[in-house]
Scaffold this motif. Structure first.
Motif, PDB file in Angstrom:
ATOM      1  N   TYR A   6      12.457  76.053 -31.250  1.00 12.98           N
ATOM      2  CA  TYR A   6      13.769  76.580 -31.630  1.00 12.98           C
ATOM      3  C   TYR A   6      14.064  77.786 -30.731  1.00 12.98           C
ATOM      4  CZ  TYR A   6      12.798  73.822 -35.818  1.00 12.98           C
ATOM      5  OH  TYR A   6      12.485  72.807 -36.684  1.00 12.98           O
ATOM      6  N   PRO A   7      14.790  77.565 -29.635  1.00 14.64           N
ATOM      7  CA  PRO A   7      14.984  78.642 -28.665  1.00 14.64           C
ATOM      8  C   PRO A   7      15.979  79.690 -29.149  1.00 14.64           C
ATOM      9  CG  PRO A   7      16.197  76.697 -27.990  1.00 14.64           C
ATOM     10  CD  PRO A   7      15.405  76.296 -29.200  1.00 14.64           C
ATOM     11  N   LEU A   8      15.821  80.883 -28.632  1.00 13.69           N
ATOM     12  CA  LEU A   8      16.768  81.968 -28.853  1.00 13.69           C
ATOM     13  C   LEU A   8      17.341  82.357 -27.501  1.00 13.69           C
ATOM     14  CD1 LEU A   8      14.688  84.124 -31.366  1.00 13.69           C
ATOM     15  CD2 LEU A   8      16.659  82.681 -31.905  1.00 13.69           C
ATOM     16  N   ASN A   9      18.653  82.513 -27.431  1.00 11.70           N
ATOM     17  CA  ASN A   9      19.318  82.817 -26.170  1.00 11.70           C
ATOM     18  C   ASN A   9      20.239  84.020 -26.367  1.00 11.70           C
ATOM     19  OD1 ASN A   9      20.312  82.712 -23.579  1.00 11.70           O
ATOM     20  ND2 ASN A   9      21.792  81.082 -24.018  1.00 11.70           N
ATOM     21  N   ASP A  10      19.707  85.196 -26.079  1.00 12.78           N
ATOM     22  CA  ASP A  10      20.457  86.457 -26.234  1.00 12.78           C
ATOM     23  C   ASP A  10      20.944  86.623 -27.674  1.00 12.78           C
ATOM     24  OD1 ASP A  10      21.437  88.892 -25.433  1.00 12.78           O
ATOM     25  OD2 ASP A  10      23.340  88.071 -24.705  1.00 12.78           O
ATOM     26  N   GLU A  11      20.016  86.449 -28.620  1.00 14.46           N
ATOM     27  CA  GLU A  11      20.355  86.509 -30.038  1.00 14.46           C
ATOM     28  C   GLU A  11      19.667  87.685 -30.716  1.00 14.46           C
ATOM     29  OE1 GLU A  11      20.372  82.645 -32.029  1.00 14.46           O
ATOM     30  OE2 GLU A  11      20.006  81.733 -30.071  1.00 14.46           O
ATOM     31  N   SER A  12      20.108  87.965 -31.948  1.00 16.24           N
ATOM     32  CA  SER A  12      19.568  89.070 -32.733  1.00 16.24           C
ATOM     33  C   SER A  12      18.876  88.537 -33.982  1.00 16.24           C
ATOM     34  CB  SER A  12      20.684  90.041 -33.146  1.00 16.24           C
ATOM     35  OG  SER A  12      21.275  90.637 -32.010  1.00 16.24           O
ATOM     36  N   LEU A  13      17.833  89.244 -34.392  1.00 10.14           N
ATOM     37  CA  LEU A  13      17.168  88.981 -35.669  1.00 10.14           C
ATOM     38  C   LEU A  13      17.208  90.258 -36.496  1.00 10.14           C
ATOM     39  CD1 LEU A  13      14.010  86.986 -34.458  1.00 10.14           C
ATOM     40  CD2 LEU A  13      16.139  86.045 -35.405  1.00 10.14           C
ATOM     41  N   HIS A  14      17.313  90.089 -37.808  1.00  9.69           N
ATOM     42  CA  HIS A  14      17.401  91.256 -38.691  1.00  9.69           C
ATOM     43  C   HIS A  14      16.574  90.981 -39.939  1.00  9.69           C
ATOM     44  CE1 HIS A  14      19.180  94.957 -40.226  1.00  9.69           C
ATOM     45  NE2 HIS A  14      19.369  94.349 -41.391  1.00  9.69           N
ATOM     46  N   ILE A  15      15.622  91.849 -40.216  1.00 10.79           N
ATOM     47  CA  ILE A  15      14.720  91.630 -41.336  1.00 10.79           C
ATOM     48  C   ILE A  15      15.513  91.510 -42.643  1.00 10.79           C
ATOM     49  CG2 ILE A  15      14.324  94.079 -41.800  1.00 10.79           C
ATOM     50  CD1 ILE A  15      11.656  91.326 -41.888  1.00 10.79           C
ATOM     51  N   GLY A  16      15.172  90.512 -43.422  1.00  6.79           N
ATOM     52  CA  GLY A  16      15.840  90.281 -44.689  1.00  6.79           C
ATOM     53  C   GLY A  16      17.048  89.368 -44.598  1.00  6.79           C
ATOM     54  N   TYR A  17      17.552  89.132 -43.389  1.00  9.90           N
ATOM     55  CA  TYR A  17      18.738  88.302 -43.203  1.00  9.90           C
ATOM     56  C   TYR A  17      18.472  87.119 -42.275  1.00  9.90           C
ATOM     57  CZ  TYR A  17      21.179  92.099 -45.498  1.00  9.90           C
ATOM     58  OH  TYR A  17      21.575  93.043 -46.423  1.00  9.90           O
TER      59      TYR A  17
ATOM     60  N   THR B 163      15.221  85.931 -39.609  1.00  3.85           N
ATOM     61  CA  THR B 163      13.993  86.152 -38.862  1.00  3.85           C
ATOM     62  C   THR B 163      13.655  84.894 -38.082  1.00  3.85           C
ATOM     63  OG1 THR B 163      12.556  85.392 -40.658  1.00  3.85           O
ATOM     64  CG2 THR B 163      13.135  87.730 -40.643  1.00  3.85           C
ATOM     65  N   GLY B 164      12.663  85.007 -37.217  1.00  4.99           N
ATOM     66  CA  GLY B 164      12.262  83.872 -36.389  1.00  4.99           C
ATOM     67  C   GLY B 164      10.969  83.253 -36.863  1.00  4.99           C
ATOM     68  N   SER B 165      10.829  83.079 -38.167  1.00  3.42           N
ATOM     69  CA  SER B 165       9.582  82.538 -38.702  1.00  3.42           C
ATOM     70  C   SER B 165       9.522  81.019 -38.531  1.00  3.42           C
ATOM     71  CB  SER B 165       9.433  82.902 -40.182  1.00  3.42           C
ATOM     72  OG  SER B 165      10.465  82.311 -40.935  1.00  3.42           O
ATOM     73  N   SER B 166       8.296  80.511 -38.557  1.00  2.00           N
ATOM     74  CA  SER B 166       8.030  79.060 -38.547  1.00  2.00           C
ATOM     75  C   SER B 166       8.591  78.357 -37.314  1.00  2.00           C
ATOM     76  CB  SER B 166       8.584  78.413 -39.823  1.00  2.00           C
ATOM     77  OG  SER B 166       7.950  78.947 -40.956  1.00  2.00           O
ATOM     78  N   ASN B 167       8.543  79.014 -36.168  1.00  2.00           N
ATOM     79  CA  ASN B 167       8.819  78.351 -34.901  1.00  2.00           C
ATOM     80  C   ASN B 167       7.498  77.788 -34.381  1.00  2.00           C
ATOM     81  OD1 ASN B 167      10.217  77.553 -32.553  1.00  2.00           O
ATOM     82  ND2 ASN B 167      11.339  79.483 -32.451  1.00  2.00           N
ATOM     83  N   HIS B 168       7.531  77.097 -33.261  1.00  2.00           N
ATOM     84  CA  HIS B 168       6.289  76.641 -32.659  1.00  2.00           C
ATOM     85  C   HIS B 168       6.501  76.345 -31.179  1.00  2.00           C
ATOM     86  CE1 HIS B 168       8.191  72.840 -34.042  1.00  2.00           C
ATOM     87  NE2 HIS B 168       7.672  72.319 -32.928  1.00  2.00           N
ATOM     88  N   VAL B 169       5.385  76.262 -30.465  1.00  2.00           N
ATOM     89  CA  VAL B 169       5.416  76.043 -29.025  1.00  2.00           C
ATOM     90  C   VAL B 169       5.829  74.601 -28.734  1.00  2.00           C
ATOM     91  CG1 VAL B 169       4.046  76.074 -26.907  1.00  2.00           C
ATOM     92  CG2 VAL B 169       3.651  77.801 -28.694  1.00  2.00           C
TER      93      VAL B 169
END
Length: 220
Positions: free
Chosen positions: A179-190, A192-198
């Motif tokens: 699940y790629p991220l491209n110039d994105e933001s993450l914010h705790i509680g709203y 996050t980037g959990s449960s991704n994989h290679v």
């Protein structure tokens, strides 16, 4: 499991043993083999001694009638470091001690799992040491560390990886995550980037422009 200090030029990470849930004998043994110094927080000393581990430093505020002197003969030579400051956790005081002694990196075990409040505090507080000490928190299920603004590492396909922001993290870009991220933001509680994989065997690249971003390598 008493031996450690198989060290090259004191460059290997120190080891802190906190007082959360125990890790496996195998993981602890691997870390001890290459640790130039073993620091144990006061409340964990009885559990550590039962494992026949050589302790270099016993550190804590030694409250509730705790007497560190009774362990000196059993662990000679062992340094006792009294840290009465109640504005920091004993783990943070151990980080401060290692920084003062010139160490640049540390592995931490027994810092998760026993109490949720301690686990959250121990993991999130490592961000304040960004420019002072490279900290890795390990247990039998995960490995957590703070990312630099640009990070790359080789992984096998399918390795579970989570990106956990402390506050808001901006400008995140990834390569070779499912699940790629491209110039994105993450914010705790709203968000996050959990449960991704290679995605495939090879280098994973992760960069961000602003904020504190933790990487958690998970062992499912």
């Amino acid at each position: 499991m008493s031996s450690h200090h198989i060290v090259r030029d004191d460059q290997e990470p120190a080891l802190i043993i906190a007082n959360g849930a125990s890790c496996s004998y195998e993981l602890l043994g691997q870390l001890l083999e290459w640790s130039p110094i073993v620091v144990v927080l006061d409340s964990a000393i009885e559990r550590v001694i039962q494992l026949d581990i050589k302790v270099d430093v016993l550190l804590g505020d030694f409250d509730r009638g705790f007497d560190p002197e009774v362990y000196k003969a059993r662990q000679f030579p062992m340094e006792v470091v009294r840290t009465p400051d109640q504005n920091k956790t004993d783990l943070e005081k151990a980080f401060d001690y290692l920084i003062e002694k010139g160490h640049q990196a540390v592995n931490v075990v027994w810092a998760t799992g026993k109490r949720a409040d301690h686990t959250i505090t121990n993991i999130t507080n490592i961000v304040r040491y960004r420019d002072k000490l490279k900290i890795v928190i390990l247990d039998d299920h995960s490995k957590v560390f703070l990312l630099p603004n640009k990070f790359e590492k080789w992984y096998t396909a399918g390795t579970p990886i989570s990106l956990i922001p402390i506050g808001t993290v901006e400008g995140i870009r990834t390569q070779n995550l499912f699940y790629p991220l491209n110039d994105e933001s993450l914010h705790i509680g709203y968000r996050t980037g959990s449960s991704n994989h290679v995605a495939e065997d090879g280098i994973v690249n992760i960069s961000h422009t602003k904020g504190d971003l933790l990487l958690m390598e998970c062992l499912d």
